[in-house]
Design a protein around this motif. Structure first.
Motif, short mmCIF file in Angstrom:
data_model
loop_
_atom_site.label_atom_id
_atom_site.label_comp_id
_atom_site.label_asym_id
_atom_site.label_seq_id
_atom_site.Cartn_x
_atom_site.Cartn_y
_atom_site.Cartn_z
N CYS A 194 65.96 15.95 29.26
CA CYS A 194 67.10 15.29 28.38
C CYS A 194 67.38 14.07 29.10
O CYS A 194 67.60 12.93 28.51
N ILE A 250 71.57 16.36 22.17
CA ILE A 250 70.07 16.90 22.77
C ILE A 250 70.24 18.41 22.92
O ILE A 250 69.21 19.21 22.50
N GLY A 305 66.90 17.88 18.40
CA GLY A 305 67.39 18.51 19.48
C GLY A 305 66.67 19.74 20.03
O GLY A 305 65.62 19.89 19.57
N LYS A 357 64.63 11.58 27.52
CA LYS A 357 65.13 11.35 26.25
C LYS A 357 66.08 10.45 25.98
O LYS A 357 66.18 9.68 25.03
#
Length: 367
Positions: free
Chosen positions: A61, A202, A223, A64
């Motif tokens: 995460c 996400i 996601g 990203k």
């Protein structure tokens, strides 16, 4: 006597609380997550926190949230999830050597690996000891790079009186071997509101709920389901309230080990702690010299002691990661052949500690 390497400290009260929470019927992400996240961010000193199903999810995460793909500098001396998260997010890990004393990333080796493709530096706070953050933050600012902290092993660890996970994008683990546990679980800490809002999307399939229609859910990005269940967040919150006492017990056990092993410095090298740091001993690791590490671990295992090794082989020595190696990693390679881990956890009994120390003494006598 049988002594495991680690054992989670979960009380009967916590088991009752989990049971009560499950009986409410709320089994997914819920109100306990918000409580846990709020208390966690306040503890660490970050602006935001998001509970997740693992530290690996938190690492992915965090990557990203950077919104750039490229190279991420990371130590080879770490667990596979550090590199897996980088690769699975479409980035490239670039392995850097470690400081042989702290067993953490060597900041002096970072700049030579930076190029126009570099987007971030991922530090790994090893076994409970913070990296030298001032030097690394300076490099990140100078080169306009994001900082990701793999703090899976260092909840409660500090550098210059500031907690790990508060310097950059902090990623924590609550696996049963860690300083607190939610069985499986993790946390992402952030200071940037835009990144926080993206991370929230996400972890929940990339979906944004409509303010007008409760049933209308629209995906705004691809996601994942990284969410931590409500009852496990409840356990995490309870564990967090006991973290200070848990870490104190770990510190006392490590002190007893240190006091007994330091006289064998020619064979056993105890953990080094820089003056700017404290150590929360998620693991108690020693270096065994003279090519005797395997003998040391085998001897203790035969006596019922769950000694182990973290980490051998290092990532760049594993086939699927070997192509990401750049330059000399001699400290990593040497340490991976000498490192050994002894049992340490809050519920370790005095008689068990004495048995471990006595067994180490007997091994010394036998070599």
């Amino acid at each position: 006597m049988k002594i495991p390497l680690c054992k989670p400290s979960i009380s009967n009260l916590e088991l009752k609380l989990i049971s009560k929470s499950i009986k409410t019927g709320w089994l997914t992400h819920g109100p306990e997550n918000k409580k846990f996240e709020n208390n966690f961010k306040n503890y660490v000193g970050a602006n935001y926190a998001i509970s997740m199903n693992s530290c690996t999810s938190a690492l992915e995460c965090a990557i990203k949230c950077i919104e750039k793909k490229g190279e991420i500098i990371v130590p080879s001396f770490t667990w596979v999830s550090s590199a897996n998260a980088i690769i699975n997010c479409g980035c490239i890990p670039v392995f850097v050597d470690i400081n042989p004393d702290t067993r953490n990333i060597d900041y002096k080796k970072i700049e030579s690996l930076i190029n126009k493709k570099t987007v971030a530096i991922m530090v790994v706070h090893f076994s409970g000891l913070s990296c030298e953050m001032d030097k690394i933050i300076k490099i990140c600012k100078k080169r306009n790079l994001q900082l990701i902290e793999d703090s899976a092993e260092t909840l409660g660890g500090k550098y210059k009186n500031k907690f790990t996970g508060s310097f950059g994008l902090g990623c924590f683990s609550f696996f049963p071997t860690k300083n607190i546990t939610t069985t499986e679980g993790g946390m992402l800490t952030l200071n940037n509101k835009k990144m926080y809002e993206k991370a929230k999307k996400i972890i929940a399939h990339g979906i944004v709920k409509s303010n007008k229609k409760s049933w209308k859910r629209v995906a705004v990005l691809p996601g994942h389901n990284y969410r931590l269940p409500n009852h496990l967040a409840l356990l995490g919150n309870s564990q967090l309230s006991k973290l200070k006492s848990f870490n104190k017990k770990r510190e006392l056990i490590a002190k007893e080990y240190n006091n007994n092993f330091k006289k064998f410095n020619h064979i056993i090298k105890i953990p080094f702690i820089p003056k700017e740091c404290n150590h929360v001993y998620q693991m108690y690791t020693v270096q065994i010299t003279k090519n005797l590490r395997n003998s040391f671990v085998d001897y203790l295992n035969k006596r019922g002691i769950g000694a182990s090794v973290h980490f051998d082989p290092p990532l760049h020595k594993q086939k699927i990661y070997s192509k990401y190696r750049k330059g000399n990693l001699k400290n990593t390679e040497k340490l991976s052949k000498q490192i050994a881990t002894l049992p340490i956890y809050p519920d370790l009994k005095n008689k068990e500690i004495k048995y471990i120390i006595k067994s180490v003494n007997k091994w010394i006598e036998s070599i």
